[in-house]
Design an enzyme around this catalytic site. Structure first.
Site, PDB file in Angstrom:
ATOM      1  N   SER A  37       4.458   2.754   7.913  1.00  0.00           N
ATOM      2  CA  SER A  37       4.204   1.529   7.153  1.00  0.00           C
ATOM      3  C   SER A  37       5.391   1.150   6.285  1.00  0.00           C
ATOM      4  O   SER A  37       5.975   1.986   5.610  1.00  0.00           O
ATOM      5  CB  SER A  37       2.973   1.692   6.269  1.00  0.00           C
ATOM      6  OG  SER A  37       1.803   1.535   7.004  1.00  0.00           O
ATOM      7  N   ASP A  77       0.113  -7.453   1.163  1.00  0.00           N
ATOM      8  CA  ASP A  77       0.610  -6.113   1.466  1.00  0.00           C
ATOM      9  C   ASP A  77       2.130  -6.048   1.552  1.00  0.00           C
ATOM     10  O   ASP A  77       2.692  -5.457   2.475  1.00  0.00           O
ATOM     11  CB  ASP A  77      -0.023  -5.574   2.753  1.00  0.00           C
ATOM     12  CG  ASP A  77       0.084  -4.048   2.835  1.00  0.00           C
ATOM     13  OD1 ASP A  77       0.263  -3.403   1.783  1.00  0.00           O
ATOM     14  OD2 ASP A  77      -0.003  -3.501   3.951  1.00  0.00           O
ATOM     15  N   HIS A 107       0.815  -1.216   0.000  1.00  0.00           N
ATOM     16  CA  HIS A 107       0.000   0.000   0.000  1.00  0.00           C
ATOM     17  C   HIS A 107       0.850   1.268   0.000  1.00  0.00           C
ATOM     18  O   HIS A 107       0.354   2.343  -0.312  1.00  0.00           O
ATOM     19  CB  HIS A 107      -1.011  -0.009   1.151  1.00  0.00           C
ATOM     20  CG  HIS A 107      -0.433   0.267   2.505  1.00  0.00           C
ATOM     21  ND1 HIS A 107      -0.189  -0.706   3.433  1.00  0.00           N
ATOM     22  CD2 HIS A 107      -0.063   1.422   3.089  1.00  0.00           C
ATOM     23  CE1 HIS A 107       0.299  -0.157   4.535  1.00  0.00           C
ATOM     24  NE2 HIS A 107       0.384   1.136   4.344  1.00  0.00           N
TER      25      HIS A 107
END
Length: 367
Positions: free
Chosen positions: A213, A129, A98
Site C-alpha cells: 500500500s 486514502d 491508512h
C-alpha cells in the site's frame, strides 16, 4: 479523538476491505495499505507518457523513487509497514492515509540511497486514502516520474513495486495487466464500523501483498500511473459455500493523487483534507446502534479523561454541533487544531444523563 487504525494498515496489521456487489462479496486485504514542491516549494508537473502500440508493451522493471515506511502506533502498542513514492528531491513523499493512520512516529527509508529519515506528516485526505510526508533532512533524492493515468487502457501491462511483507530492503516487483477502470471500493473499518468509499480506481491482476500500500503502479515506460491502495479476492456467496477467486489489486489514479498532494503542499485545508498536526480528544469510538459515537476506550491522560468522559458514554456533540456517528465526530474534530478549546457533550452510560465540559485538544496521531 484517537481512533484505532483500520485493519487496512498493512504489514504487521492484517485487515480487510469489504466490497459489496450483487450476489458477490469482495473481501479486500490491505496491501500494506503530496508532496510536492521542489526546494523552493514549487511542484513539478506530472510527466505524460505516450502509450506504446498495442501488443508490444511489456511490464517495466523497478524505477527510482520508492520509500519503505515504518510506522509505530504507541497508543495501541503496534507497528506496521508500508510504501511511499518520492515526488521531490527534497523528500516529499506520497503514500496512503491508512499507512500513516494512528502513527506516533514514522520513518522512511529511501531504497535508492538506502538512508533512513524521520518522517513528518504534512497533511492527509482520510476519505481519499492519501497522505503526504516530509523526510526530514532529505536532499537530492531520485523522484519517481509520473505518467498520465487518463491514457491507461484495459489490458495494459503494469508493474507494482513496494515493501511487500514489510520486510524492508529492496522493493518487491510484481507484474500484471489492467483488468478494469473507474472501479468503486467501499472499505469498512472493523473497529468502529465506519466506511470509506474510494472511486475511480484502476483495477489490475498484479499479485499485491500486505506492505504494498502506498507504492507505485507503473506503466510499461516505468512511470507512476497509480498509488496501490488495496487488494481483494472474490468470494461467491450465492452457492452456500464461499469459494476464493482471482486476486485483484486497486490503485488510485496518479492525476487525482497529485492534485490532492498539491493541495496539501499549499496548506489548503478543506472538508476532506486535513493540514498539519492532528487534534487528540483521547477516545476510541464505534457506532452504538443509534446516534452519537459510543466510547469503547478512554486514553489515560488525554483530554477526554480529564473532562470525566467514561467508557460506555455516547458523545452527542462537539463544538456545539451534533454528532450522529463516529465518522461525523472525526470530521468535526479534524476541523480543529491541537490547543483549541471545544465544548464536548455526552450522555452517561446507564442513566443517559447529558453532560458537558470544555476540553482543550491535545496533539495526537493522524486519523
Amino acid at each position: 479523538m484517537h481512533a484505532e487504525p483500520t485493519e487496512r494498515n498493512g504489514a504487521g496489521s492484517p485487515g480487510c476491505l469489504v466490497v459489496p456487489a450483487a450476489l458477490l462479496v469482495l473481501l479486500a486485504v490491505v496491501l500494506l495499505r503530496p508532496l510536492l514542491g521542489d526546494d523552493r516549494g514549487a511542484a513539478p508537473p506530472a510527466t505524460t507518457a505516450t502509450a506504446p502500440p498495442a501488443g508490444t508493451a511489456k511490464p517495466s522493471g523497478r524505477r527510482p523513487g520508492v520509500v519503505n515506511i515504518e510506522s509505530e502506533q504507541a497508543l495501541r502498542g503496534t507497528r506496521s509497514a508500508g510504501t511511499g513514492i518520492v515526488v521531490t528531491p527534497s523528500g516529499l513523499v506520497l503514500t496512503n492515509n491508512h499507512v500513516i493512520q494512528g502513527a506516533t512516529s514514522l520513518t522512511g527509508t529511501d531504497t535508492d540511497d538506502r538512508r533512513t529519515y524521520r518522517a513528518r506528516v504534512l497533511g492527509y485526505d482520510k476519505n481519499g486514502d492519501l497522505a503526504v510526508l516530509q523526510l526530514e533532512g532529505a536532499s537530492r533524492l531520485k523522484p519517481a516520474v509520473f505518467g498520465d493515468a487518463a491514457r491507461v487502457r484495459i489490458g495494459d501491462p503494469v508493474t507494482a513495486v513496494g515493501n511487500a511483507g514489510g520486510r524492508g530492503g529492496a522493493p518487491s516487483v510484481v507484474t500484471g495487466r489492467v483488468t478494469a477502470l473507474e472501479q468503486v471500493v467501499t472499505a469498512r473499518d472493523a473497529n468502529d464500523g465506519s466506511v470509506e468509499r474510494l472511486t475511480g480506481l484502476i483495477e489490475t491482476d498484479a499479485p499485491l501483498r500486505p506492505g504494498n500500500s502506498g507504492g507505485p503502479l507503473l506503466n510499461s515506460a516505468g512511470e507512476v500511473i497509480g498509488v496501490n491502495t488495496a487488494a481483494s479476492a472474490d468470494y461467491r456467496m450465492d452457492s452456500g459455500d464461499a469459494r476464493q477467486g482471482a486476486a485483484r489489486g486497486y490503485a488510485i489514479p496518479s492525476g487525482h493523487a497529485l492534485a490532492v498532494a498539491r493541495q496539501i503542499e499549499r496548506g489548503e485545508a478543506s472538508a476532506t483534507v486535513h493540514i498539519g498536526p492532528t487534534p487528540l480528544l483521547g477516545v476510541r469510538v464505534r457506532a452504538g446502534g443509534g446516534s452519537g459515537a459510543l466510547v469503547e476506550e478512554v486514553v489515560p491522560g488525554a483530554p477526554a479523561e480529564a473532562a470525566g468522559v467514561p467508557e460506555g458514554a455516547v458523545i452527542v456533540a462537539l463544538g456545539g454541533r451534533p454528532v450522529d456517528s463516529p465518522d461525523e465526530l472525526t470530521e468535526l474534530l479534524l476541523a480543529h487544531r491541537p490547543g483549541d478549546t471545544v465544548r464536548l457533550e455526552w450522555t452517561g452510560p446507564g442513566d443517559g444523563t447529558r453532560r458537558a465540559a470544555d476540553v482543550r485538544l491535545a496533539e495526537g496521531p493522524p486519523q
